[in-house]
Design an enzyme around this catalytic site. Structure first.
Site: not given
Length: 330
Positions: A95, A151, A34, A154, A88, A179, A8-9, A118, A11
């Site tokens: 995903n 998390d 990707d 933050r 959702r 998460h 996913g490089a 991730i 993105g």
């Protein structure tokens, strides 16, 4: 020789994450994968004057297998952000399918790699990953991580703001659970060095850690989500894993892991009633050396947060396991 892969490089998270990994002296080879643009991202990064040799792969010609082959560490930020009109569940199915496919490749060509997930929703994508690895007979729970470091990052930043600390990184703020939203449990009672959160600010601070992503989405005015802070968090965790592999001791960071499969995890699983949960993990050469139980000394307020989190996690975990066994037909 250490080979790192970013899946996913190209993105929003993948590009800055790849840049940070390219700068790391712990990495000799960086393979980027990707569905679009990876050769360009790799060419761009290859001009950065650091040792890691960088290559980019696309799906054609078995690109995923070539990228993943013999990797030591695979970081997966792949996936799509939610678009207008998308539920959702739509987002989950896309995903979850992307992660499942990537883990199947990893199981085949890099079965001993450390896998750092991730891609959201982490509460479900990590159980999916575990089920795929189990089915392929290569599941080592000590090597599969859900990255919850954002998390913690933050929490460090927000606690420093409230308490007037000038160096957020000097704070250790355990954040446990899952998460997303209410599954995230910041344990402010266990901040080190200890701090006092004023009662009138406690609830807002908890909510800010739980829903910090919304703050970024709103500030970006619909044009994106938390990509730069997530890239930093992903790199921070990957770097700790790599340092531990090289023999550095005492490296601890919370991560969302399969508790019954890691030392010290069984008791936490019994206490929480869930098999996947984020707790501080001591890292070693083989990944999870020990899960550290920090739930013994929590306050009444934190116990209430834990109850809510566990309810949400049970649903999220079941959803992931069900998806792994019965993916929706296309």
């Amino acid at each position: 020789m250490v080979k790192a892969v970013v899946a996913g490089a190209a993105g929003g998270i993948g590009q800055p994450l790849s840049l940070l990994l390219k700068l790391s002296p712990l990495i000799d080879e960086l393979a980027l994968y990707d569905v679009v643009n990876t050769p360009g991202v790799a060419a761009d990064l290859s001009h950065v004057s650091s040792p890691a040799k960088t290559t980019g792969y696309l799906p054609k010609d078995d690109g995923a297998k070539a990228a993943f082959k013999d990797a030591d560490i695979i970081v997966i930020p792949a996936g799509i952000p939610r678009k207008p009109g998308m539920t959702r569940d739509d987002l989950f199915n896309i995903n979850a399918g992307i992660v499942k496919g990537l883990i199947e490749v990893a199981a085949e060509v890099a079965p001993k790699a450390f896998i750092l997930v991730i891609s959201n929703p982490v509460n479900s994508t990590v159980p999916i990953s575990a089920e795929v690895l189990k089915a392929k007979g290569v599941f080592d729970p000590r090597r599969l991580f859900g990255v919850t470091t954002l998390d913690i990052v933050r929490a460090e930043s927000f606690v420093a703001e409230i308490t007037g600390k000038s160096s957020p990184q000097e704070l250790t703020v355990p954040v446990v659970g899952g998460h997303s939203g209410e599954t995230i449990i910041p344990l402010f009672s266990q901040v080190s060095p200890s701090v006092t959160i004023p009662d009138d600010k406690y609830e807002a601070l908890v909510k800010r850690v739980q829903f910090g992503g919304d703050e970024v989405v709103k500030a970006k005015d619909g044009a994106g989500s938390a990509t730069l802070s997530m890239a930093y968090a992903g790199f921070r965790f990957a770097e700790k894993v790599l340092k531990a592999v090289k023999g550095e001791k005492g490296l601890i960071e919370p991560s969302y892991v399969y508790l019954p499969g890691v030392p010290g995890g069984e008791e936490i699983a019994k206490k929480t009633g869930v098999d996947f949960f984020s707790v501080p993990i001591e890292l070693g050469p083989n990944g999870v050396e020990k899960a550290i139980d920090v739930l013994g000394d929590i306050t009444e307020k934190e116990k209430a947060l834990l109850e809510v989190a566990v309810r949400g996690l049970k649903d999220n975990i079941k959803k992931g396991v069900d998806f792994a066994h019965n993916p929706p037909q296309k």
